[in-house]
Design an enzyme around this catalytic site. Structure first.
Site, PDB file in Angstrom:
ATOM      1  N   ASP A   1       0.832  -1.263   0.058  1.00  0.00           N
ATOM      2  CA  ASP A   1       0.010   0.222   0.041  1.00  0.00           C
ATOM      3  C   ASP A   1       0.932   1.363  -0.020  1.00  0.00           C
ATOM      4  O   ASP A   1       1.896   1.461   0.769  1.00  0.00           O
ATOM      5  CB  ASP A   1      -0.935   0.036   1.449  1.00  0.00           C
ATOM      6  CG  ASP A   1      -2.440  -0.677   0.931  1.00  0.00           C
ATOM      7  OD1 ASP A   1      -2.251  -1.292  -0.215  1.00  0.00           O
ATOM      8  OD2 ASP A   1      -3.156  -0.575   1.743  1.00  0.00           O
TER       9      ASP A   1
ATOM     10  N   ASP B   1      -4.337   2.702  -4.338  1.00  0.00           N
ATOM     11  CA  ASP B   1      -2.916   2.585  -4.307  1.00  0.00           C
ATOM     12  C   ASP B   1      -2.621   1.255  -3.745  1.00  0.00           C
ATOM     13  O   ASP B   1      -1.518   1.113  -2.832  1.00  0.00           O
ATOM     14  CB  ASP B   1      -2.673   3.674  -3.105  1.00  0.00           C
ATOM     15  CG  ASP B   1      -3.402   3.267  -1.807  1.00  0.00           C
ATOM     16  OD1 ASP B   1      -4.639   2.958  -1.805  1.00  0.00           O
ATOM     17  OD2 ASP B   1      -2.869   3.694  -0.688  1.00  0.00           O
TER      18      ASP B   1
END
Length: 511
Positions: free
Chosen positions: A390, A433
């Site tokens: 992430d 993301d």
């Protein structure tokens, strides 16, 4: 009629020894094939010793041309097959496929040769246009098509409009020379099957092209011009060129030029009534022939000559039989054309399917694999490791710097992940993301890979994208366990990812 002189491959962007490759290409363009092979030996040794792979590839391409010109086709094919592994740029890959296809066609392996041509055509359709490299590939396709007697395709392949790029005089003269040689050969074949008027038109256009270049670098243009002039009846001009060039060509081993000049001389002598001298010249050309297609040209001229030397039924019967054979070969062109079109359509369909599959399994923003690929891979993940990634506080990046900057960050990260993948590994963007990587590694090696990725992102200077921008990654790693399902593997990696976030982000967690 002809082995040929290819337009030189654009080699200046290559390594520090590119000048060696250019020298080897220049030798083969000048028809000095034996010297080409000696120079290629030396140049390959230097390029190999210093690891200059691109220049080495170009040198070996020149070797292929020289071996083909010398009729050493099995050796040329070995070089071509070694080079046909795609290595980019696409235009160069297409050029090598066409060159190798030409060798196969010269060997009589028509199906294989046409398959290579079809592949070259499909690749060229996807290659960037407007460069010398692209045009050079088109001319290689022209040469191969010419060997298959697909003259229309060959002529189309050389129709590069003016103004696409800065086409230097060196390349423009080579292009005109190559088109003139094509049209001369086309005319010779049309003459053999009784289409004399069309043959004369092609001879005239060849002469027009060749006369544009009054001071050519090599003798091939002049040798071609001598033949064209002989065929359209400008005998004195043809004889002037023959007298100037024939003996030097014989002495320096320029067999292709010598064959053309002997053929031109024979045509002039026959047209002016010296039948005995014409026979001498046609036989000299035949003795220098390296390929069956060349011998057919000279033997046809000898058969026509025999009807003048020995008028009567026997000579006419021989000429009629030879014409029948040539007309049958001419009709085979239609079969080859159909085979090439079928192969091209099949390859285009395969490319379309591949492109559609890639589009369905690729993330549009980053080019990485998408969630669909992840779902397939997770089911079969029985060995290796799963790394979940992430981008830390990605929403703040979008809010502070704009979504455009955020997209650029994601593409940059995708590039790092792609570089870290080995051939059997895959990087994936879930969306937003979130990224994932399937690694073919145990925990220790997978940790090293993950830490390298994290460090590259951490230490990158992001200010070139936006002043003050800083990017870090949180990662969760899990390695496969015997009997574990893909879902369990994902759950453990996901738990480790959240552990990394809770521990302060910008770190890897692996339990």
């Amino acid at each position: 009629m002809a082995e040929h002189r290819h337009l030189p491959e654009l080699i200046s962007p290559y390594g520090p020894f590119a000048a060696l490759a250019l020298h080897v290409h220049e030798l083969t363009m000048l028809g000095r094939q034996a010297e080409t092979l000696v120079a290629a030996d030396h140049a390959e040794a230097v390029a190999s010793a210093f690891g200059d792979v691109r220049t080495l590839r170009s040198i070996r391409l020149a070797r292929l041309y020289a071996l083909t010109a010398l009729g050493r086709l099995q050796e040329a094919l070995a070089v071509g097959e070694e080079l046909t592994t795609p290595a980019g740029p696409r235009a160069t890959d297409a050029k090598i496929l066409a060159d190798t296809g030409e060798v196969l066609l010269r060997m009589g392996r028509i199906d294989d040769g046409l398959q290579h041509l079809a592949r070259a055509m499909v690749i060229l359709d996807t290659a960037p246009r407007g460069s010398v490299r692209y045009v050079s590939a088109m001319y290689s396709l022209c040469d191969a098509a010419k060997v298959a007697e697909l003259f229309e395709l060959a002529d189309e392949s050389m129709a590069v409009p003016d103004g696409i790029f800065d086409f230097s005089e060196q390349y423009r003269s080579a292009a005109d020379q190559q088109r003139a040689e094509l049209r001369l050969e086309w005319g010779l074949r049309l003459e053999q099957v009784g289409q004399e008027w069309e043959a004369q038109r092609l001879y005239s256009t060849s002469v027009e092209l060749l006369e544009r270049w009054r001071d050519p670098d090599g003798p091939l243009t002049s040798a071609l011009l001598a033949l064209g002039l002989a065929k359209i009846g400008r005998h004195k001009e043809s004889l002037d060129l023959i007298g100037e060039l024939l003996m030097p060509a014989r002495l320096t081993g320029q067999d292709h030029e010598a064959r053309l000049l002997h053929l031109a001389h024979g045509v002039v002598l026959r047209d002016t009534g010296d039948l005995r001298g014409a026979r001498r010249e046609f036989l000299a050309a035949d003795e220098l022939a390296a390929l069956p297609a060349q011998r057919l040209i000279y033997r046809y001229e000898l058969a026509v000559l025999a009807t003048l030397e020995f008028p009567g039924e026997q000579a006419q019967s021989v000429l009629a039989a030879l014409r029948g054979q040539l007309e049958m070969l001419w009709r085979l062109r239609l079969d080859r054309r159909a085979m090439l079109q079928q192969a091209q359509r099949r390859l285009e369909l395969e490319l379309a399917r591949t492109t559609a599959d890639q589009a369905a399994t690729s993330d549009a923003l980053t080019g990485l694999a998408n969630r669909r690929v992840f779902d397939r891979r997770i089911v079969s993940a029985v060995t290796g490791a799963l790394l979940l990634i992430d981008v830390d506080r990605f929403k703040l990046i979008n809010d502070a710097f704009s979504h455009g900057v955020g997209d650029t960050v994601l593409r940059e990260i995708a590039g790092v992940l792609r570089t870290a993948c080995r051939h059997d590994e895959v990087a994936i963007r879930f969306g937003g993301d979130e990224f994932a990587m399937f690694l073919s590694a145990g925990e220790r090696e997978a940790r090293l890979v993950a830490e390298r990725i994290r460090t590259v992102i951490l230490t990158r200077d992001w200010s070139d994208i936006a002043p003050g921008l800083r990017v870090t990654l949180s990662m969760g790693l899990a390695t496969t366990r015997t009997g574990e399902s893909g879902t369990d593997l994902y759950d453990r990696a996901d738990a480790n990812l959240y552990a990394a976030k809770r521990a302060g982000r910008n770190r890897l967690a692996a339990a």
